[in-house]
Design a protein around this motif. Sequence first.
Motif, PDB file in Angstrom:
ATOM      1  N   ASN A   1       0.808  -1.209   0.000  1.00  0.00           N
ATOM      2  CA  ASN A   1       0.000   0.000   0.000  1.00  0.00           C
ATOM      3  C   ASN A   1       0.846   1.265   0.000  1.00  0.00           C
ATOM      4  OD1 ASN A   1      -2.902   1.016   0.369  1.00  0.00           O
ATOM      5  ND2 ASN A   1      -1.831   2.071   2.013  1.00  0.00           N
TER       6      ASN A   1
ATOM      7  N   ALA B   1      -4.587  -3.591  -1.625  1.00  0.00           N
ATOM      8  CA  ALA B   1      -5.528  -3.128  -0.602  1.00  0.00           C
ATOM      9  C   ALA B   1      -5.698  -4.125   0.536  1.00  0.00           C
ATOM     10  CB  ALA B   1      -6.893  -2.854  -1.236  1.00  0.00           C
TER      11      ALA B   1
ATOM     12  N   TYR C   1      -3.790  -3.271   3.706  1.00  0.00           N
ATOM     13  CA  TYR C   1      -4.307  -2.059   4.337  1.00  0.00           C
ATOM     14  C   TYR C   1      -5.524  -2.368   5.204  1.00  0.00           C
ATOM     15  CZ  TYR C   1      -6.524   2.553   4.649  1.00  0.00           C
ATOM     16  OH  TYR C   1      -7.134   3.701   5.096  1.00  0.00           O
ATOM     17  N   TYR C   2      -6.492  -3.095   4.644  1.00  0.00           N
ATOM     18  CA  TYR C   2      -7.702  -3.394   5.403  1.00  0.00           C
ATOM     19  C   TYR C   2      -7.464  -4.463   6.459  1.00  0.00           C
ATOM     20  CZ  TYR C   2     -10.124  -0.571   1.961  1.00  0.00           C
ATOM     21  OH  TYR C   2     -10.533   0.480   1.188  1.00  0.00           O
TER      22      TYR C   2
ATOM     23  N   LEU D   1     -14.898   2.814   3.085  1.00  0.00           N
ATOM     24  CA  LEU D   1     -13.646   3.288   2.489  1.00  0.00           C
ATOM     25  C   LEU D   1     -13.382   2.615   1.150  1.00  0.00           C
ATOM     26  CD1 LEU D   1     -11.291   3.415   5.613  1.00  0.00           C
ATOM     27  CD2 LEU D   1     -12.299   5.350   4.401  1.00  0.00           C
ATOM     28  N   TRP D   2     -13.645   1.313   1.067  1.00  0.00           N
ATOM     29  CA  TRP D   2     -13.455   0.610  -0.201  1.00  0.00           C
ATOM     30  C   TRP D   2     -14.429   1.128  -1.252  1.00  0.00           C
ATOM     31  CZ3 TRP D   2     -10.194  -2.374  -2.788  1.00  0.00           C
ATOM     32  CH2 TRP D   2     -10.660  -3.021  -3.927  1.00  0.00           C
TER      33      TRP D   2
ATOM     34  N   VAL E   1     -15.713   4.120  -1.556  1.00  0.00           N
ATOM     35  CA  VAL E   1     -15.267   5.429  -2.028  1.00  0.00           C
ATOM     36  C   VAL E   1     -14.028   5.296  -2.914  1.00  0.00           C
ATOM     37  CG1 VAL E   1     -14.405   7.677  -1.299  1.00  0.00           C
ATOM     38  CG2 VAL E   1     -16.264   6.591  -0.036  1.00  0.00           C
ATOM     39  N   SER E   2     -13.075   4.461  -2.496  1.00  0.00           N
ATOM     40  CA  SER E   2     -11.827   4.336  -3.258  1.00  0.00           C
ATOM     41  C   SER E   2     -12.031   3.621  -4.588  1.00  0.00           C
ATOM     42  CB  SER E   2     -10.780   3.582  -2.427  1.00  0.00           C
ATOM     43  OG  SER E   2     -11.217   2.257  -2.139  1.00  0.00           O
ATOM     44  N   SER E   3     -13.006   2.713  -4.671  1.00  0.00           N
ATOM     45  CA  SER E   3     -13.225   1.980  -5.921  1.00  0.00           C
ATOM     46  C   SER E   3     -13.720   2.886  -7.037  1.00  0.00           C
ATOM     47  CB  SER E   3     -14.219   0.838  -5.693  1.00  0.00           C
ATOM     48  OG  SER E   3     -15.477   1.339  -5.290  1.00  0.00           O
TER      49      SER E   3
ATOM     50  N   LYS F   1     -12.721   5.888  -7.453  1.00  0.00           N
ATOM     51  CA  LYS F   1     -11.626   6.797  -7.812  1.00  0.00           C
ATOM     52  C   LYS F   1     -10.454   6.084  -8.478  1.00  0.00           C
ATOM     53  CE  LYS F   1     -11.010   8.353  -3.665  1.00  0.00           C
ATOM     54  NZ  LYS F   1     -10.465   9.172  -2.561  1.00  0.00           N
ATOM     55  N   VAL F   2     -10.619   4.815  -8.851  1.00  0.00           N
ATOM     56  CA  VAL F   2      -9.520   4.079  -9.481  1.00  0.00           C
ATOM     57  C   VAL F   2      -9.235   4.694 -10.845  1.00  0.00           C
ATOM     58  CG1 VAL F   2      -8.781   1.853 -10.400  1.00  0.00           C
ATOM     59  CG2 VAL F   2     -10.056   1.962  -8.257  1.00  0.00           C
TER      60      VAL F   2
END
Length: 314
Positions: free
Chosen positions: A129, A183, A186-187, A235-236, A238-240, A242-243
């Motif tokens: 990460n 990821a 991180y999780y 969080l996943w 939101v981040s997915s 923005k890939v």
Amino acid sequence: MTTRRRTVSAAEASGPRRPGPLERQRRRLFWPFVGPALAVYGVLFLAPIAYAAWTSLYKWDGMGEKQWKGLDNYRILLDDPTFATSILNTLKILVVGGLLTFFISFLLTLVLREMRAKLFARSVLFFPNLVNAMVFGAVAGFVFSPDGPVNVVLGWVGVDTPPKWLAIDNVFPLIIGTLVWTATGYYTTIIMAAVDQIPPYLYEAAELEGASAFQRLRHITIPLSWDVVTVCAVLWTVSSVKVFEMILLFGGSNSGNPPTQTWTTAMYVYTSAFPTSSVPKMGLASAAALVSLVMVGLFTVLLRRIMRRDPIQY
């Protein structure tokens, strides 16, 4: 006279309660403390969103005059098969990548809780990460090239015709696999921080009752760390949405954008705003960005409602 006094006393008792000195002090300090944060949030987040919503109603190349188009940009998105593919790919990352990430994270949590050197193992898992996505793009181009280490190893075990890893049909699964790999640590680290707060006597009692490792994971670890798991899921989500850089690095080149089969909504916004061989479409890019924002908002609210549970006291 006595009845009247009792009535007045009852009215006073049932009336609004006067705030105490501590509550009055909290009210006085609320806006001085919260106001600056709200102002910064409004300038850096709410104002750009409002400007993007206003820009999405125009045809604009970013430099000349704006031409009013109303909702035409949104109609273009509905009729654009590339945008539909982008949304589908984003949902694949969200659902498939999320399920794989959290499944592996829970398995690693099951192993790390019993491991002696678990702090060192967490550091190793968290390391991907910290690496920039450009490194993964360069490494993938070398490892999965026709003459790369993966095909060499497959040749040693007797595979004469290895798959074309970097072909258009295989790039997106490779991207999902890379996202899951980066990821997971991180999780896992976040979930393990919640697992460390669970009292050990609960696991000891479960072991005495004959519960297996998976039963302890199901009935102790997951329920008692559910609030943290919910935050990780948000969080996943939101981040997915923005890939972007992973798509650009795996499928792009110096002379062009990645193939449209690998685009996400973030990649669609980028190519609309900064095309390689046409006029920028800032209005269309803003409309696509707003659709992505609404999509992630709906998924976040839905996920929070689905995963909402009563807190467990222990």
